[in-house]
Design a protein around this motif. Sequence first.
Motif, mmCIF file in Angstrom:
data_model
loop_
_atom_site.group_PDB
_atom_site.id
_atom_site.type_symbol
_atom_site.label_atom_id
_atom_site.label_comp_id
_atom_site.label_asym_id
_atom_site.label_seq_id
_atom_site.Cartn_x
_atom_site.Cartn_y
_atom_site.Cartn_z
ATOM 1 N N LYS A 16 0.837 -1.208 0.000
ATOM 2 C CA LYS A 16 0.000 0.000 0.000
ATOM 3 C C LYS A 16 0.869 1.254 0.000
ATOM 4 C CE LYS A 16 -4.300 -1.396 2.162
ATOM 5 N NZ LYS A 16 -4.734 -1.769 3.497
ATOM 6 N N ARG A 17 1.908 1.233 0.799
ATOM 7 C CA ARG A 17 2.836 2.362 0.903
ATOM 8 C C ARG A 17 3.516 2.625 -0.453
ATOM 9 N NH1 ARG A 17 4.444 3.180 5.900
ATOM 10 N NH2 ARG A 17 2.294 3.070 6.486
ATOM 11 N N THR A 18 3.926 1.545 -1.085
ATOM 12 C CA THR A 18 4.596 1.668 -2.385
ATOM 13 C C THR A 18 3.618 2.200 -3.434
ATOM 14 O OG1 THR A 18 5.919 -0.246 -1.727
ATOM 15 C CG2 THR A 18 6.075 0.439 -4.022
ATOM 16 N N GLN A 19 2.393 1.679 -3.392
ATOM 17 C CA GLN A 19 1.357 2.139 -4.330
ATOM 18 C C GLN A 19 1.054 3.626 -4.127
ATOM 19 O OE1 GLN A 19 -0.192 -0.153 -6.696
ATOM 20 N NE2 GLN A 19 -0.575 1.847 -7.600
ATOM 21 N N LEU A 20 1.061 4.043 -2.873
ATOM 22 C CA LEU A 20 0.818 5.449 -2.553
ATOM 23 C C LEU A 20 1.881 6.331 -3.223
ATOM 24 C CD1 LEU A 20 -1.136 7.022 -0.631
ATOM 25 C CD2 LEU A 20 0.658 6.897 1.118
#
Length: 440
Positions: free
Chosen positions: A341-345
């Motif tokens: 999720k962090r990477t996608q953000l």
Amino acid sequence: MTPNTEGANGADRNQQLFDRARALIPGGVNSPVRAFRAVGGTPRFVQRAQGAYFWDANGSRCIDYIGSWGPMILGHGPPRVVEAVQRAVLDGFSYGAPTEREVELAEEIVKHLPSVEMVRLVSSGTEAAMSAIRLARGATGRNHIIKFEGCYHGHADALLVKAGSGLATFGHPTSAGVPADVVKHTLVLEYNNIEQLEEAFAAHGGDLACLIIEPIAGNMNFVRASVPFMKRARELCTQHGALLVFDEVMTGFRVGLGGAQGVYRQALPGFAPDITVLGKVIGGGMPLAAFGGPRALMEKLAPLGPVYQAGTLSGNPVATACGLATLREIAQPGFYEALGKRTQLLVDGLTGAAKQAGLPFAADCEGGMFGFFLLPELPQDYAAVMKSDTAKFARLFHGLLDRGVYIAPALYEAGFVSSAHSDEDIAATVAAAREVFAGL
Ligand SMILES: *Cc1c(COP(=O)(O)O)cnc(C)c1O
């Protein structure tokens, strides 16, 4: 905080160290891409690192999206890993005799990778890939191997090779010091080109020991092998008795707990490579790598079998302590969901910023690994990656670096997010990118 020496006396400590380094170490670096030659300027000499940040020799802080080129999935200095390493150091640095921790690390690796029943621990990804190929050749009694343009498998002689002229021909060395004779068994093909792959197997299938591939390539930025391509590669290897070698030195325990093979298994039930090559994350920042596969195959290695392989520091007790503590942290439930999720953000933020600036931009990510291109769409092979604007990338790199964001100093490299990167770090990165993109 360390004092900002640049501010204190006007001297650029990075430059001073680089000058000293260049007098003693070729190019001032111990691995070429660190030298900033693709982007110009002075490499940052790292003084220390913590969490998502490192501080350079001037005391300037950077948000780190390299993370030692992948290993630092927990960020820098994760407490439980530091503690495990400290304890291990007190018990001795190296014995040259087996230890319990090697067994524990092997158990931890095998637990998460269904295709791997046995592993051999080594000290670098280069060594692991080189040994995997020797095993494949020894097990099949064949010499030829397939590799793909843009994939990197370390710097063993047989793998430092580029495509020859024409389709499906044997390659030429890409480094001085590699005899043409040594690469004459290496067939270099285009990534994601099914037709060429079929042609190569039709012509050489009976002589092929293995096909080695980065399933999600991280050494030409970030390029996925398409599912149909991977499916066909698996079929052709099986049909012709060649081994499928997954080089997961970068993707293993980085794109997910099951590595890239876990990602492909979602689309291709039961999918498995024959040999898996690991490194980077499994050492948690220490020199540790491995290769593994089915028992019958791995038992071809010395001392059980005829394929020789050895290492004085293999399974080093400090490195295995670091790797084991790292793997235990990332095996916690929910770890990869949060990381992904962090990477996608980050990827979404960068994409939005680029759109606002009217830049051609395409980005992709999986787990804690990402890539972006100043191109209208995601490239499918090395030739397409090569169409990137290197001058524009150099300006982007320095713009981000000036704003305290450290990405790889070459556009042929993937990026890495760790569990220590916070939403605030991502927001600060996107804000920096917005300023930089506007001026490109
Ligand atoms: C980093 C890397 C290697 C080489 O590993 P070293 O530890 O640098 O020798 C091999 N294959 C892939 C896919 C890598 O990313």
